[in-house]
Scaffold this active site. Sequence first.
Site, PDB file in Angstrom:
ATOM      1  N   LYS A   3      42.783  43.682  42.052  1.00  0.00           N
ATOM      2  CA  LYS A   3      41.228  43.983  42.082  1.00  0.00           C
ATOM      3  C   LYS A   3      40.648  43.788  43.725  1.00  0.00           C
ATOM      4  O   LYS A   3      41.117  42.915  44.381  1.00  0.00           O
ATOM      5  CB  LYS A   3      40.618  42.708  41.320  1.00  0.00           C
TER       6      LYS A   3
ATOM      7  N   SER B   4      33.707  43.433  35.063  1.00  0.00           N
ATOM      8  CA  SER B   4      33.520  44.403  36.280  1.00  0.00           C
ATOM      9  C   SER B   4      35.229  44.668  36.735  1.00  0.00           C
ATOM     10  O   SER B   4      35.056  45.579  37.425  1.00  0.00           O
ATOM     11  CB  SER B   4      33.365  43.362  37.278  1.00  0.00           C
TER      12      SER B   4
ATOM     13  N   SER C  45      34.659  39.269  32.950  1.00  0.00           N
ATOM     14  CA  SER C  45      35.182  40.426  33.674  1.00  0.00           C
ATOM     15  C   SER C  45      36.762  40.798  33.405  1.00  0.00           C
ATOM     16  O   SER C  45      37.068  41.736  33.977  1.00  0.00           O
ATOM     17  CB  SER C  45      34.857  40.459  34.955  1.00  0.00           C
TER      18      SER C  45
HETATM   19  N1  GLN Z   1      29.569  41.132  33.122  1.00  0.00           N
HETATM   20  C1  GLN Z   1      28.975  40.044  33.636  1.00  0.00           C
HETATM   21  C2  GLN Z   1      28.099  39.963  34.801  1.00  0.00           C
HETATM   22  O1  GLN Z   1      27.753  41.205  34.933  1.00  0.00           O
HETATM   23  C3  GLN Z   1      30.233  38.987  34.094  1.00  0.00           C
HETATM   24  C4  GLN Z   1      30.771  39.657  35.372  1.00  0.00           C
HETATM   25  C5  GLN Z   1      32.051  38.830  36.009  1.00  0.00           C
HETATM   26  O2  GLN Z   1      32.627  38.342  34.999  1.00  0.00           O
HETATM   27  N2  GLN Z   1      32.414  39.238  36.920  1.00  0.00           N
HETATM   28  O3  GLN Z   1      27.801  39.127  35.583  1.00  0.00           O
END
Ligand code: GLN
Length: 484
Positions: free
Chosen positions: A76, A151, A175
């Site tokens: 990532k 994400s 995410s």
């Molecule tokens: N979707 C969640 C957020 O927007 C989690 C994101 C993540 O786990 N990095 O914060």
Amino acid sequence: MHDKSVSDLQRGLRTGEFSSVELVETCLARIEALDGRLNSLITVTGERALVQARAADKRLATGDAGPLTGIPLMHKDILCTRGVRTSCGSRMLDNFIAPYDATVVERLDAAGMCMLGKTNMDEFAMGSSTESSYYGPTRNPWSLDRVPGGSSGGSAAAVAARLSPLATCTDTGGSIRQPAAMCGITGIKPTYGRVSRYGLVAFASSLDQGGVMARSAEDAAFLLAAMAGFDARDSTSIERPVEDYPAVLSDSVAGLRIGIPKEYFDQGLESGVAERVQEALAEFERLGAVITDVSLPHAPLSIPTYYVVAPAECSSNLSRYDGVRFGYRAENASDLLDMYKRSRSEGFGAEVKRRIMVGTYVLSAGYYDAYYLKAQKLRRRISEDFQKAFERVDVIMGPTTPGTAFKLGEKTDDPISMYLCDVYTTGVNLAGLPAASIPVGFTDGLPVGLHLVGNYFQEARLLNAAHQYQQASDWHLRMPRGIA
Ligand code: GLN
């Protein structure tokens, strides 16, 4: 070759059926052919992968190879990679070349893995769809007009489309698990502190944790075993031996106590998702597991709690991007303040700015007690609920997400509906627990994920349960149609 499991790849490399160079070339050819449509990668590092593959082939020939030597992966783009851009999906870091490797990257390099590239992601990992990336959205290989989740959507789409057998990813509120569910693959977020955060660009430090995406629990077990473990450079890393995850996979799940929180089956859960999850639970029962109801009374407060804690920490972490120390700097500033303001205004996208503003607000003197302190108290309650449940059960299961992959653009104008994608996942991060998502079927042609949550350091148990299910089912072997 692109659809082989890690153990098949290990065998092929060892018997000389194919070389690591051939394997890497196959992946690079798939990236070339398919990623124009998916946009799962921000940076392709073909040259570097081939150099690593040649070194791996030498190790394989001399018998000096480990279980992952010669196997390709993607990182990532939140993991720092020396000499290779680490953008975090942001214009702010578009020109940032990290001077060092994240511990995870260092360990997997040392294991002999070959880095194919850096995967697309929501800007600074804030989002649930990979649409907030400065590099444009990633598309879901199961349906190209839909999001892959986020994400870590780039990692999920790449693994689902068989561009890479494995990918690293991070999970602050869901995410890893949410995109794994939406792309029909296996993802695991370990216990907070199990995987080093050194060299992972920080979003919300008390929640962020690195993990794994793979096609199966067995594949995930190999990668997690190689990246987990204590790191003196991360003060929240935990000094505790890492279990041999691949070795425990074959244990039976007979007698495994599974808890089903009623709060996870409330309104808002799509019926097709609920049905697939119930069928998966029935399969676990057939395998000898015992299912009981549990309650997580504070679970409905996970989203509001998370959306105070995470932005608060993000507003602090992202203050380092001032146009001086990292990344983007606005041109022709009239003075220092103008330079700060414009660098941040131009370098960050809308969602990141929204989080910084919310975070700054909840931490400000007049509102700290009402928001931040209250959220910390709720965080404790959410965590205690899990501990109470774990007195009676070994694993908690439910849906990973309330719905399947949604259409591109469907939620971009409605942040709250985007935030609700993580209704089942954020509580786990607030408590610091390990959790996985595995594919358990489809509804309307789109994958559904089962969420498995364990107590602290129960990664082996989660992977074992997931593997046993995958021995009895073939959802994890399905490949997106339309993607050759
Ligand atoms: N979707 C969640 C957020 O927007 C989690 C994101 C993540 O786990 N990095 O914060």
